[in-house]
Design a protein around this motif. Structure first.
Motif, PDB file in Angstrom:
ATOM      1  N   GLU A   1       0.838  -1.205   0.000  1.00  0.00           N
ATOM      2  CA  GLU A   1       0.000   0.000   0.000  1.00  0.00           C
ATOM      3  C   GLU A   1       0.873   1.256   0.000  1.00  0.00           C
ATOM      4  OE1 GLU A   1      -3.437   2.481   0.049  1.00  0.00           O
ATOM      5  OE2 GLU A   1      -2.930   0.514  -0.745  1.00  0.00           O
ATOM      6  N   ALA A   2       1.961   1.233   0.753  1.00  0.00           N
ATOM      7  CA  ALA A   2       2.879   2.371   0.739  1.00  0.00           C
ATOM      8  C   ALA A   2       3.440   2.565  -0.665  1.00  0.00           C
ATOM      9  CB  ALA A   2       4.012   2.142   1.740  1.00  0.00           C
ATOM     10  N   GLN A   3       3.784   1.483  -1.301  1.00  0.00           N
ATOM     11  CA  GLN A   3       4.303   1.548  -2.671  1.00  0.00           C
ATOM     12  C   GLN A   3       3.259   2.167  -3.603  1.00  0.00           C
ATOM     13  OE1 GLN A   3       5.160  -2.336  -4.241  1.00  0.00           O
ATOM     14  NE2 GLN A   3       6.589  -1.528  -5.752  1.00  0.00           N
TER      15      GLN A   3
ATOM     16  N   ALA B   1       1.919   6.948   8.212  1.00  0.00           N
ATOM     17  CA  ALA B   1       0.744   6.921   9.095  1.00  0.00           C
ATOM     18  C   ALA B   1      -0.421   6.181   8.455  1.00  0.00           C
ATOM     19  CB  ALA B   1       0.328   8.348   9.453  1.00  0.00           C
ATOM     20  N   ASP B   2      -0.653   6.425   7.165  1.00  0.00           N
ATOM     21  CA  ASP B   2      -1.784   5.805   6.465  1.00  0.00           C
ATOM     22  C   ASP B   2      -1.625   4.297   6.277  1.00  0.00           C
ATOM     23  OD1 ASP B   2      -2.865   8.324   6.307  1.00  0.00           O
ATOM     24  OD2 ASP B   2      -2.542   8.551   4.139  1.00  0.00           O
ATOM     25  N   THR B   3      -0.408   3.809   6.386  1.00  0.00           N
ATOM     26  CA  THR B   3      -0.165   2.379   6.162  1.00  0.00           C
ATOM     27  C   THR B   3       0.216   1.639   7.443  1.00  0.00           C
ATOM     28  OG1 THR B   3       2.096   2.882   5.451  1.00  0.00           O
ATOM     29  CG2 THR B   3       0.428   2.645   3.728  1.00  0.00           C
ATOM     30  N   GLY B   4       0.067   2.291   8.589  1.00  0.00           N
ATOM     31  CA  GLY B   4       0.218   1.598   9.860  1.00  0.00           C
ATOM     32  C   GLY B   4       1.622   1.495  10.416  1.00  0.00           C
TER      33      GLY B   4
ATOM     34  N   LEU C   1       8.848   3.047   8.408  1.00  0.00           N
ATOM     35  CA  LEU C   1       8.516   2.807   7.004  1.00  0.00           C
ATOM     36  C   LEU C   1       9.786   2.772   6.159  1.00  0.00           C
ATOM     37  CD1 LEU C   1       6.750   2.592   4.444  1.00  0.00           C
ATOM     38  CD2 LEU C   1       6.566   5.091   4.495  1.00  0.00           C
ATOM     39  N   ARG C   2      10.665   3.756   6.346  1.00  0.00           N
ATOM     40  CA  ARG C   2      11.902   3.800   5.557  1.00  0.00           C
ATOM     41  C   ARG C   2      12.738   2.539   5.762  1.00  0.00           C
ATOM     42  NH1 ARG C   2      11.733   9.191   7.619  1.00  0.00           N
ATOM     43  NH2 ARG C   2      11.064  10.614   5.967  1.00  0.00           N
TER      44      ARG C   2
END
Length: 188
Positions: free
Chosen positions: A137-139, A154-157, A164-165
Protein backbone atom coordinates in the motif's frame (compact mmCIF):
# COMPACT_ATOMS: atom_id res chain seq x y z
CA UNK A 1 -12.89 -31.88 -0.19
CA UNK A 2 -16.22 -32.48 1.51
CA UNK A 3 -17.30 -34.61 -1.44
CA UNK A 4 -14.08 -36.64 -1.27
CA UNK A 5 -14.56 -37.25 2.45
CA UNK A 6 -18.20 -38.26 1.91
CA UNK A 7 -17.35 -40.68 -0.91
CA UNK A 8 -14.43 -42.26 0.95
CA UNK A 9 -15.21 -42.28 4.69
CA UNK A 10 -12.11 -44.35 5.54
CA UNK A 11 -9.82 -41.73 3.98
CA UNK A 12 -8.61 -38.93 6.22
CA UNK A 13 -9.04 -35.69 4.24
CA UNK A 14 -6.95 -32.70 5.28
CA UNK A 15 -9.05 -29.55 4.63
CA UNK A 16 -5.90 -27.42 4.43
CA UNK A 17 -4.39 -29.60 1.71
CA UNK A 18 -0.99 -29.87 3.38
CA UNK A 19 1.72 -32.06 1.91
CA UNK A 20 1.35 -35.78 2.62
CA UNK A 21 4.42 -38.00 2.39
CA UNK A 22 4.11 -41.75 2.12
CA UNK A 23 7.48 -43.36 1.51
CA UNK A 24 8.85 -41.98 -1.75
CA UNK A 25 5.46 -40.49 -2.69
CA UNK A 26 4.38 -36.92 -1.96
CA UNK A 27 1.10 -35.24 -2.71
CA UNK A 28 -0.86 -32.12 -1.81
CA UNK A 29 -4.27 -30.77 -2.73
CA UNK A 30 -5.42 -27.37 -3.81
CA UNK A 31 -4.56 -24.89 -6.49
CA UNK A 32 -0.89 -24.80 -5.56
CA UNK A 33 -0.42 -28.39 -4.34
CA UNK A 34 2.48 -28.97 -6.73
CA UNK A 35 4.25 -25.87 -5.47
CA UNK A 36 3.67 -27.02 -1.88
CA UNK A 37 5.30 -30.36 -2.70
CA UNK A 38 8.29 -28.61 -4.29
CA UNK A 39 8.69 -26.32 -1.28
CA UNK A 40 8.44 -29.35 1.01
CA UNK A 41 11.27 -31.03 -0.92
CA UNK A 42 13.31 -27.83 -0.83
CA UNK A 43 12.88 -27.63 2.95
CA UNK A 44 13.89 -31.27 3.35
CA UNK A 45 16.95 -30.96 1.10
CA UNK A 46 18.11 -27.40 1.82
CA UNK A 47 16.40 -26.29 5.03
CA UNK A 48 13.33 -24.32 6.04
CA UNK A 49 15.05 -20.97 5.55
CA UNK A 50 15.72 -21.64 1.86
CA UNK A 51 12.20 -22.97 1.36
CA UNK A 52 10.71 -19.94 3.13
CA UNK A 53 12.74 -17.49 1.04
CA UNK A 54 11.79 -19.32 -2.15
CA UNK A 55 8.13 -19.33 -1.15
CA UNK A 56 8.15 -15.59 -0.52
CA UNK A 57 9.79 -14.92 -3.86
CA UNK A 58 7.33 -17.17 -5.69
CA UNK A 59 4.22 -15.92 -3.95
CA UNK A 60 4.73 -12.26 -3.22
CA UNK A 61 7.48 -10.34 -4.95
CA UNK A 62 7.28 -6.63 -4.20
CA UNK A 63 7.61 -5.13 -7.68
CA UNK A 64 5.41 -2.55 -9.39
CA UNK A 65 4.43 -4.90 -12.23
CA UNK A 66 3.51 -7.78 -9.95
CA UNK A 67 0.51 -6.30 -8.11
CA UNK A 68 -2.20 -7.96 -10.26
CA UNK A 69 -0.38 -11.30 -10.30
CA UNK A 70 0.27 -11.09 -6.58
CA UNK A 71 -3.36 -10.30 -5.79
CA UNK A 72 -4.51 -13.22 -7.95
CA UNK A 73 -2.10 -15.62 -6.27
CA UNK A 74 -3.04 -14.41 -2.80
CA UNK A 75 -6.73 -14.80 -3.62
CA UNK A 76 -6.28 -18.34 -4.94
CA UNK A 77 -4.10 -19.35 -2.03
CA UNK A 78 -6.41 -18.02 0.62
CA UNK A 79 -9.81 -19.00 -0.75
CA UNK A 80 -9.13 -22.68 -0.11
CA UNK A 81 -8.00 -21.91 3.42
CA UNK A 82 -10.98 -19.69 4.23
CA UNK A 83 -8.69 -16.75 4.94
CA UNK A 84 -10.03 -14.41 2.27
CA UNK A 85 -12.43 -12.48 4.55
CA UNK A 86 -9.69 -11.93 7.11
CA UNK A 87 -7.21 -10.80 4.46
CA UNK A 88 -9.73 -8.33 3.04
CA UNK A 89 -10.43 -7.12 6.58
CA UNK A 90 -6.69 -6.72 7.26
CA UNK A 91 -6.13 -4.75 4.07
CA UNK A 92 -8.97 -2.39 4.95
CA UNK A 93 -7.35 -1.65 8.33
CA UNK A 94 -3.66 -1.30 7.47
CA UNK A 95 -3.40 1.96 9.42
CA UNK A 96 -4.59 0.25 12.63
CA UNK A 97 -2.26 -1.49 15.08
CA UNK A 98 -3.48 -5.03 14.34
CA UNK A 99 -2.34 -7.86 16.60
CA UNK A 100 -2.34 -11.60 16.05
CA UNK A 101 -5.19 -11.80 18.58
CA UNK A 102 -7.21 -9.28 16.51
CA UNK A 103 -6.67 -11.30 13.34
CA UNK A 104 -7.52 -14.60 15.04
CA UNK A 105 -10.68 -13.11 16.53
CA UNK A 106 -11.77 -11.91 13.10
CA UNK A 107 -11.04 -15.33 11.57
CA UNK A 108 -12.87 -17.00 14.49
CA UNK A 109 -9.94 -19.25 15.29
CA UNK A 110 -7.05 -19.47 17.73
CA UNK A 111 -3.86 -17.51 17.12
CA UNK A 112 -1.88 -20.74 16.67
CA UNK A 113 -4.37 -22.15 14.16
CA UNK A 114 -4.41 -18.87 12.25
CA UNK A 115 -0.61 -18.84 12.12
CA UNK A 116 -0.53 -22.41 10.77
CA UNK A 117 -3.14 -21.59 8.11
CA UNK A 118 -1.29 -18.45 7.06
CA UNK A 119 2.00 -20.30 6.72
CA UNK A 120 0.41 -23.23 4.89
CA UNK A 121 -1.30 -21.03 2.34
CA UNK A 122 0.83 -17.91 1.99
CA UNK A 123 4.27 -19.01 3.14
CA UNK A 124 4.24 -16.14 5.64
CA UNK A 125 3.31 -15.55 9.23
CA UNK A 126 0.33 -13.23 9.77
CA UNK A 127 2.73 -10.52 10.96
CA UNK A 128 4.89 -10.84 7.84
CA UNK A 129 1.82 -10.87 5.60
CA UNK A 130 0.58 -7.68 7.28
CA UNK A 131 3.97 -6.03 6.83
CA UNK A 132 3.98 -7.01 3.15
CA UNK A 133 0.44 -5.61 2.69
CA UNK A 134 1.48 -2.35 4.36
CA UNK A 135 4.52 -2.08 2.12
CA UNK A 136 2.42 -2.75 -0.96
CA UNK A 137 0.00 0.00 0.00
CA UNK A 138 2.88 2.37 0.74
CA UNK A 139 4.30 1.55 -2.67
CA UNK A 140 0.94 2.27 -4.32
CA UNK A 141 0.59 5.59 -2.48
CA UNK A 142 4.11 6.60 -3.48
CA UNK A 143 3.37 5.77 -7.12
CA UNK A 144 -0.07 7.34 -7.37
CA UNK A 145 -0.13 10.29 -4.97
CA UNK A 146 1.93 13.23 -3.77
CA UNK A 147 1.21 12.47 -0.10
CA UNK A 148 4.33 13.18 1.99
CA UNK A 149 6.26 10.11 3.15
CA UNK A 150 5.32 10.95 6.76
CA UNK A 151 1.62 10.68 5.88
CA UNK A 152 2.20 7.51 3.84
CA UNK A 153 3.76 5.96 6.96
CA UNK A 154 0.74 6.92 9.10
CA UNK A 155 -1.78 5.80 6.47
CA UNK A 156 -0.17 2.38 6.16
CA UNK A 157 0.22 1.60 9.86
CA UNK A 158 3.90 2.23 10.42
CA UNK A 159 4.75 3.63 13.85
CA UNK A 160 6.95 6.31 12.31
CA UNK A 161 8.36 7.47 8.99
CA UNK A 162 11.69 5.96 10.08
CA UNK A 163 10.02 2.57 10.50
CA UNK A 164 8.52 2.81 7.00
CA UNK A 165 11.90 3.80 5.56
CA UNK A 166 13.64 0.91 7.32
CA UNK A 167 11.19 -1.75 6.12
CA UNK A 168 10.83 -0.24 2.65
CA UNK A 169 14.61 -0.21 2.13
CA UNK A 170 14.96 -3.77 3.46
CA UNK A 171 12.31 -5.01 1.02
CA UNK A 172 13.04 -2.92 -2.08
CA UNK A 173 16.63 -1.76 -1.68
CA UNK A 174 15.66 1.90 -1.92
CA UNK A 175 14.03 4.63 0.14
CA UNK A 176 10.40 5.65 -0.29
CA UNK A 177 11.44 9.07 -1.63
CA UNK A 178 13.87 7.57 -4.17
CA UNK A 179 11.29 4.96 -5.14
CA UNK A 180 8.75 7.70 -5.87
CA UNK A 181 11.31 9.71 -7.85
CA UNK A 182 12.36 6.65 -9.86
CA UNK A 183 8.78 5.66 -10.58
CA UNK A 184 7.94 9.16 -11.80
CA UNK A 185 11.07 9.26 -13.98
CA UNK A 186 9.89 6.05 -15.71
CA UNK A 187 6.60 7.77 -16.47
CA UNK A 188 4.58 5.52 -14.14
Amino acid sequence: MEELAARHPRVSVDPLGTVVEDGPFLTAAGVFGGMDVCLHLLARDHGRRVAGETSRELIAPLHPYADDVQDTIARELTQSAGLEPTLVWMRSRLQAPLTLADLAAHARTSPSSLSRRFRAHTGLSPRRYLLRARLQEAQRLLEETDIPVEQVAADTGFASPASLRHHFRARTGTTPRDYRRSHRARGG
